[in-house]
Scaffold this motif. Structure first.
Motif, PDB file in Angstrom:
ATOM      1  N   THR A 114      52.034  39.831  35.201  1.00  0.00           N
ATOM      2  CA  THR A 114      50.874  39.634  36.054  1.00  0.00           C
ATOM      3  C   THR A 114      51.249  38.640  37.136  1.00  0.00           C
ATOM      4  O   THR A 114      51.776  37.568  36.849  1.00  0.00           O
ATOM      5  CB  THR A 114      49.676  39.111  35.245  1.00  0.00           C
ATOM      6  N   ARG A 115      50.984  39.003  38.372  1.00  0.00           N
ATOM      7  CA  ARG A 115      51.341  38.154  39.510  1.00  0.00           C
ATOM      8  C   ARG A 115      50.139  37.949  40.408  1.00  0.00           C
ATOM      9  O   ARG A 115      49.240  38.782  40.474  1.00  0.00           O
ATOM     10  CB  ARG A 115      52.475  38.788  40.305  1.00  0.00           C
ATOM     11  N   THR A 116      50.155  36.844  41.125  1.00  0.00           N
ATOM     12  CA  THR A 116      49.110  36.512  42.077  1.00  0.00           C
ATOM     13  C   THR A 116      49.753  36.244  43.422  1.00  0.00           C
ATOM     14  O   THR A 116      50.763  35.541  43.506  1.00  0.00           O
ATOM     15  CB  THR A 116      48.329  35.259  41.619  1.00  0.00           C
ATOM     16  N   ALA A 117      49.176  36.810  44.474  1.00  0.00           N
ATOM     17  CA  ALA A 117      49.728  36.626  45.816  1.00  0.00           C
ATOM     18  C   ALA A 117      48.602  36.348  46.805  1.00  0.00           C
ATOM     19  O   ALA A 117      47.533  36.954  46.721  1.00  0.00           O
ATOM     20  CB  ALA A 117      50.494  37.870  46.242  1.00  0.00           C
ATOM     21  N   ALA A 118      48.863  35.434  47.734  1.00  0.00           N
ATOM     22  CA  ALA A 118      47.941  35.207  48.846  1.00  0.00           C
ATOM     23  C   ALA A 118      48.372  36.143  49.965  1.00  0.00           C
ATOM     24  O   ALA A 118      49.548  36.170  50.340  1.00  0.00           O
ATOM     25  CB  ALA A 118      48.010  33.757  49.305  1.00  0.00           C
ATOM     26  N   VAL A 119      47.441  36.937  50.469  1.00  0.00           N
ATOM     27  CA  VAL A 119      47.778  37.919  51.504  1.00  0.00           C
ATOM     28  C   VAL A 119      46.876  37.736  52.721  1.00  0.00           C
ATOM     29  O   VAL A 119      45.736  37.305  52.612  1.00  0.00           O
ATOM     30  CB  VAL A 119      47.675  39.373  50.971  1.00  0.00           C
ATOM     31  N   ALA A 120      47.414  38.072  53.879  1.00  0.00           N
ATOM     32  CA  ALA A 120      46.675  37.978  55.141  1.00  0.00           C
ATOM     33  C   ALA A 120      45.950  39.298  55.425  1.00  0.00           C
ATOM     34  O   ALA A 120      46.217  40.318  54.791  1.00  0.00           O
ATOM     35  CB  ALA A 120      47.643  37.666  56.280  1.00  0.00           C
ATOM     36  N   ASP A 121      45.045  39.277  56.390  1.00  0.00           N
ATOM     37  CA  ASP A 121      44.364  40.497  56.820  1.00  0.00           C
ATOM     38  C   ASP A 121      45.381  41.523  57.320  1.00  0.00           C
ATOM     39  O   ASP A 121      46.408  41.165  57.898  1.00  0.00           O
ATOM     40  CB  ASP A 121      43.387  40.195  57.957  1.00  0.00           C
ATOM     41  N   SER A 122      45.100  42.778  57.086  1.00  0.00           N
ATOM     42  CA  SER A 122      45.928  43.910  57.532  1.00  0.00           C
ATOM     43  C   SER A 122      47.368  43.809  57.054  1.00  0.00           C
ATOM     44  O   SER A 122      48.306  44.104  57.791  1.00  0.00           O
ATOM     45  CB  SER A 122      45.890  44.029  59.062  1.00  0.00           C
ATOM     46  N   SER A 123      47.560  43.413  55.792  1.00  0.00           N
ATOM     47  CA  SER A 123      48.906  43.263  55.225  1.00  0.00           C
ATOM     48  C   SER A 123      49.399  44.566  54.621  1.00  0.00           C
ATOM     49  O   SER A 123      48.652  45.279  53.957  1.00  0.00           O
ATOM     50  CB  SER A 123      48.915  42.189  54.133  1.00  0.00           C
ATOM     51  N   LYS A 124      50.678  44.847  54.858  1.00  0.00           N
ATOM     52  CA  LYS A 124      51.368  45.957  54.201  1.00  0.00           C
ATOM     53  C   LYS A 124      52.366  45.336  53.243  1.00  0.00           C
ATOM     54  O   LYS A 124      53.269  44.623  53.659  1.00  0.00           O
ATOM     55  CB  LYS A 124      52.068  46.827  55.232  1.00  0.00           C
ATOM     56  N   LEU A 125      52.179  45.598  51.940  1.00  0.00           N
ATOM     57  CA  LEU A 125      52.974  44.944  50.920  1.00  0.00           C
ATOM     58  C   LEU A 125      53.859  45.960  50.208  1.00  0.00           C
ATOM     59  O   LEU A 125      53.365  46.791  49.450  1.00  0.00           O
ATOM     60  CB  LEU A 125      52.060  44.262  49.900  1.00  0.00           C
ATOM     61  N   PRO A 126      55.177  45.908  50.408  1.00  0.00           N
ATOM     62  CA  PRO A 126      56.077  46.837  49.720  1.00  0.00           C
ATOM     63  C   PRO A 126      56.397  46.316  48.313  1.00  0.00           C
ATOM     64  O   PRO A 126      57.384  45.617  48.105  1.00  0.00           O
ATOM     65  CB  PRO A 126      57.321  46.842  50.612  1.00  0.00           C
ATOM     66  N   LEU A 127      55.522  46.626  47.362  1.00  0.00           N
ATOM     67  CA  LEU A 127      55.748  46.152  46.002  1.00  0.00           C
ATOM     68  C   LEU A 127      55.315  47.197  45.001  1.00  0.00           C
ATOM     69  O   LEU A 127      54.410  47.978  45.249  1.00  0.00           O
ATOM     70  CB  LEU A 127      55.031  44.818  45.760  1.00  0.00           C
ATOM     71  N   GLY A 128      55.992  47.223  43.872  1.00  0.00           N
ATOM     72  CA  GLY A 128      55.675  48.167  42.809  1.00  0.00           C
ATOM     73  C   GLY A 128      54.639  47.586  41.867  1.00  0.00           C
ATOM     74  O   GLY A 128      54.855  46.523  41.292  1.00  0.00           O
ATOM     75  N   THR A 129      53.527  48.263  41.736  1.00  0.00           N
ATOM     76  CA  THR A 129      52.468  47.801  40.834  1.00  0.00           C
ATOM     77  C   THR A 129      52.020  48.942  39.939  1.00  0.00           C
ATOM     78  O   THR A 129      52.122  50.109  40.289  1.00  0.00           O
ATOM     79  CB  THR A 129      51.242  47.283  41.610  1.00  0.00           C
ATOM     80  N   VAL A 130      51.512  48.579  38.775  1.00  0.00           N
ATOM     81  CA  VAL A 130      50.913  49.574  37.888  1.00  0.00           C
ATOM     82  C   VAL A 130      49.404  49.388  37.789  1.00  0.00           C
ATOM     83  O   VAL A 130      48.696  50.285  37.332  1.00  0.00           O
ATOM     84  CB  VAL A 130      51.548  49.541  36.474  1.00  0.00           C
ATOM     85  N   HIS A 131      48.910  48.209  38.248  1.00  0.00           N
ATOM     86  CA  HIS A 131      47.473  47.937  38.148  1.00  0.00           C
ATOM     87  C   HIS A 131      47.116  46.770  39.060  1.00  0.00           C
ATOM     88  O   HIS A 131      47.792  45.745  39.055  1.00  0.00           O
ATOM     89  CB  HIS A 131      47.120  47.581  36.702  1.00  0.00           C
ATOM     90  N   VAL A 132      46.047  46.928  39.843  1.00  0.00           N
ATOM     91  CA  VAL A 132      45.471  45.815  40.592  1.00  0.00           C
ATOM     92  C   VAL A 132      44.242  45.371  39.807  1.00  0.00           C
ATOM     93  O   VAL A 132      43.358  46.175  39.521  1.00  0.00           O
ATOM     94  CB  VAL A 132      45.083  46.222  42.029  1.00  0.00           C
ATOM     95  N   GLN A 133      44.203  44.105  39.448  1.00  0.00           N
ATOM     96  CA  GLN A 133      43.133  43.606  38.590  1.00  0.00           C
ATOM     97  C   GLN A 133      41.875  43.281  39.382  1.00  0.00           C
ATOM     98  O   GLN A 133      41.942  42.783  40.497  1.00  0.00           O
ATOM     99  CB  GLN A 133      43.617  42.364  37.842  1.00  0.00           C
ATOM    100  N   ASP A 134      40.725  43.574  38.777  1.00  0.00           N
ATOM    101  CA  ASP A 134      39.433  43.222  39.379  1.00  0.00           C
ATOM    102  C   ASP A 134      39.203  41.713  39.311  1.00  0.00           C
ATOM    103  O   ASP A 134      38.704  41.113  40.248  1.00  0.00           O
ATOM    104  CB  ASP A 134      38.274  43.911  38.646  1.00  0.00           C
ATOM    105  N   ASN A 135      39.566  41.120  38.183  1.00  0.00           N
ATOM    106  CA  ASN A 135      39.330  39.691  37.957  1.00  0.00           C
ATOM    107  C   ASN A 135      40.312  38.854  38.778  1.00  0.00           C
ATOM    108  O   ASN A 135      41.510  38.888  38.527  1.00  0.00           O
ATOM    109  CB  ASN A 135      39.478  39.375  36.467  1.00  0.00           C
TER     110      ASN A 135
END
Length: 57
Positions: free
Chosen positions: A23-44
């Motif tokens: 599980t990872r947490t990232a701060a992202v800016a508006d209109s970000s394109k993130l090249p990363l492999g994920t299996v789930h984006v958490q609601d919480n």
């Protein structure tokens, strides 16, 4: 299913489970394109809106 990239329309904090099952947490800016492999984006803890995924089946 695995995502190979995410687009975040309105940024802030993104919490996701990576392909390595960490599980990872990232701060992202508006209109970000993130090249990363994920299996789930958490609601919480995830605050961005307009999240779109490029998916491999």
């Amino acid at each position: 299913m695995v995502t190979i990239a995410l687009y975040v329309g309105s940024g802030c904090t993104l919490v996701f489970d990576a392909v390595a099952r960490e599980t990872r947490t990232a701060a992202v800016a508006d209109s970000s394109k993130l090249p990363l492999g994920t299996v789930h984006v958490q609601d919480n803890g995830t605050t961005p809106t307009g999240i779109h995924a490029l998916v491999l089946k």
